[in-house]
Design an enzyme around this catalytic site. Structure first.
Site, short mmCIF file in Angstrom:
data_model
loop_
_atom_site.label_atom_id
_atom_site.label_comp_id
_atom_site.label_asym_id
_atom_site.label_seq_id
_atom_site.Cartn_x
_atom_site.Cartn_y
_atom_site.Cartn_z
N THR A 146 0.84 -1.20 0.00
CA THR A 146 0.00 0.00 0.00
C THR A 146 0.87 1.25 0.00
O THR A 146 1.78 1.38 0.82
CB THR A 146 -0.94 -0.05 1.22
OG1 THR A 146 -1.90 -1.08 0.99
CG2 THR A 146 -1.67 1.26 1.45
N HIS B 187 -7.39 -10.83 -1.96
CA HIS B 187 -6.83 -10.48 -0.65
C HIS B 187 -7.74 -11.06 0.44
O HIS B 187 -8.80 -10.52 0.74
CB HIS B 187 -6.75 -8.96 -0.52
CG HIS B 187 -5.93 -8.47 0.64
ND1 HIS B 187 -5.48 -9.29 1.65
CD2 HIS B 187 -5.44 -7.24 0.93
CE1 HIS B 187 -4.77 -8.57 2.52
NE2 HIS B 187 -4.73 -7.31 2.09
N ASN C 152 -4.75 -10.43 6.45
CA ASN C 152 -4.50 -9.18 7.19
C ASN C 152 -5.71 -8.50 7.81
O ASN C 152 -5.76 -7.29 7.95
CB ASN C 152 -3.75 -8.18 6.29
CG ASN C 152 -2.36 -8.68 5.96
OD1 ASN C 152 -1.88 -9.62 6.60
ND2 ASN C 152 -1.70 -8.07 5.00
N TYR D 156 -8.83 -8.07 6.79
CA TYR D 156 -9.83 -7.38 6.00
C TYR D 156 -11.07 -8.27 5.84
O TYR D 156 -11.15 -9.31 6.49
CB TYR D 156 -9.23 -6.92 4.67
CG TYR D 156 -8.13 -5.90 4.93
CD1 TYR D 156 -8.45 -4.64 5.45
CD2 TYR D 156 -6.79 -6.21 4.75
CE1 TYR D 156 -7.45 -3.71 5.75
CE2 TYR D 156 -5.78 -5.29 5.05
CZ TYR D 156 -6.13 -4.05 5.55
OH TYR D 156 -5.15 -3.14 5.87
N ASN E 189 -4.75 -5.80 12.12
CA ASN E 189 -6.12 -5.29 12.14
C ASN E 189 -7.02 -6.03 13.11
O ASN E 189 -8.22 -6.18 12.88
CB ASN E 189 -6.70 -5.27 10.71
CG ASN E 189 -6.02 -4.20 9.88
OD1 ASN E 189 -5.91 -3.06 10.30
ND2 ASN E 189 -5.53 -4.57 8.71
C1 8OZ Z 1 -0.39 -1.23 5.20
C2 8OZ Z 1 -1.14 -0.08 5.25
C3 8OZ Z 1 -2.42 -0.09 4.74
C4 8OZ Z 1 -2.94 -1.25 4.20
C5 8OZ Z 1 -2.45 -4.98 4.12
C6 8OZ Z 1 -3.48 -3.58 2.46
O1 8OZ Z 1 -1.93 -5.07 5.23
C7 8OZ Z 1 -2.74 -3.65 3.54
C8 8OZ Z 1 -2.17 -2.40 4.15
C9 8OZ Z 1 -0.89 -2.38 4.66
O2 8OZ Z 1 -2.77 -5.99 3.48
#
Ligand code: 8OZ
Length: 370
Positions: free
Chosen positions: A25, A178, A181, A183, A238
């Site tokens: 990112t 994806h 992480n 999401y 996250n």
């Molecule tokens: C760092 C900052 C913002 C998003 C991920 C898309 O960790 C990210 C991400 C990484 O997969």
């Protein structure tokens, strides 16, 4: 013995070597549109066997950070065409990472300033990145999400399908789903963020349902040989967790085996942190994960990631532990990383202060070997 520098065919993807640029990112896409400078950035790195783009929102609802790109509007497709054109011109292969952030967002980034969506109405103890009225970027706590209604899920699956179609229109060689992480898809997988009592919560099978529905849609749209997936079985990124990740992710990769995917991309440990990071009672067994995939008939390339140096990557490929190794931060600061690894040349250090947002500095100005 295979080498990191040997070519590899992964599904429909023909890769010149086993060194992959991980998705990174960079927050340099105002209005979610990749700028001309992104074409320079990716083309500079086109000697990677495979480039995976930065995470790219499949819809406005799927966006969770300022100035990240999308792939759901005509101007975004045009922006990405410049990137794929420049990469192909330089002889590279590039897939786009398809992203829905779920609860990792902020009302200011959502359609009509609404709440971000999630499997359950549980706020992540996490931050997102916003840009204020003066143009200054800052990390800020994520907003409280609302739980998705079961009737909304087909619409999200459809957004993934449309983004996969848009990826082909933009001349990408394929897509990476994806599912890592913390999401949206990972929020469904892990029991801490998924407290649903319908067909999408509870059992492992239910928590993985959305992932497989999305894969069904994407692979039907563009062919499984152009599709890869990224998972992160134990990452705490996250604020996701699961007390028993091994059976969950073994079930996931056994399901992946039936598609004929190009590759499976596994972040080992804590994303960007310790590779031996543990969730649950026992260390996660990545070799067992790979065996579960192969024993279920999975033929895709196995991609390892997280803090590998050149020697460790070479060893992973030579021993058959991985077919591909993805490098993140080292690729930001070394556009010619493949050559440097091959020649065992020193690497440029990265400048963390220019990772997220900004312009050319720390983006397209890292030096190559002469
Ligand atoms: C760092 C900052 C913002 C998003 C991920 C898309 O960790 C990210 C991400 C990484 O997969």
């Amino acid at each position: 013995m295979p080498s990191l520098f040997d070519p590899l065919v992964a599904g429909e993807l023909k890769l010149a070597n086993r060194v992959v640029m991980a998705p990174l990112t960079r927050n340099r896409s105002p209005k979610a549109v990749p700028q001309p400078i992104a074409a320079t950035y990716y083309a500079q790195r086109a000697t990677a066997g495979l480039l995976i783009t930065e995470a790219t929102a499949i819809s406005h609802q799927g966006q969770g950070y300022a100035d990240v790109p999308g792939l759901y509007g005509a101007d975004q497709i045009e922006g990405w065409k410049r990137v794929t054109g420049a990469v192909h011109e330089a002889g590279g292969c590039i897939v786009v990472q398809l992203w829905h952030v779920g609860r990792i967002s902020h009302t200011s980034l959502q359609p009509n300033g609404g709440a971000p969506v999630a499997p359950s109405a549980i706020t992540a103890k996490s931050k997102t990145y916003v840009i204020d009225a003066e143009g200054k970027g800052e990390f800020t706590p994520t907003s409280a999400p609302r739980a998705l209604n079961i009737e909304e899920l087909p619409g999200i699956v459809s957004d993934y399908r449309k983004a996969a179609r848009a990826a082909i229109e933009a001349a990408f060689d394929g897509v990476e789903l994806h599912a890592a992480n913390g999401y949206l898809i990972d929020q469904f997988l892990r029991s801490d963020s998924n407290q649903r009592t319908d067909a999408y919560g509870g059992s492992i099978e239910n928590r993985a349902r959305l992932l497989f529905e999305v894969l069904d849609a994407i692979t039907a749209e563009i062919g499984a040989g152009r599709v890869g997936i990224r998972i992160s079985p134990v990452t705490p990124a996250n604020d996701v967790s699961d007390p028993n990740p091994q059976p969950l992710f073994n079930y996931v990769v056994e399901g992946l085996a039936r598609y004929g995917l190009a590759y499976v991309h596994v972040i080992e440990g804590a994303t960007g942190g310790a590779r031996d990071f543990q969730q649950g009672d026992a260390p996660f067994d990545y070799a067992a994960l790979k065996s579960a995939y192969r024993e279920a008939g999975g033929k895709g390339a196995w991609m390892a990631n997280n803090g590998y140096d050149g020697a460790q990557a070479q060893q992973a490929v030579a021993s058959g532990q991985a077919d591909l190794v993805a490098f993140g931060k080292a690729f930001i600061s070394n556009p010619d990383l493949v050559r440097r690894l091959r020649e065992q040349a020193p690497l440029n250090d990265w400048d963390q202060s220019t990772f997220y947002g900004g312009g050319e500095r720390g983006y397209v100005d890292y030096p190559v070997l002469t």
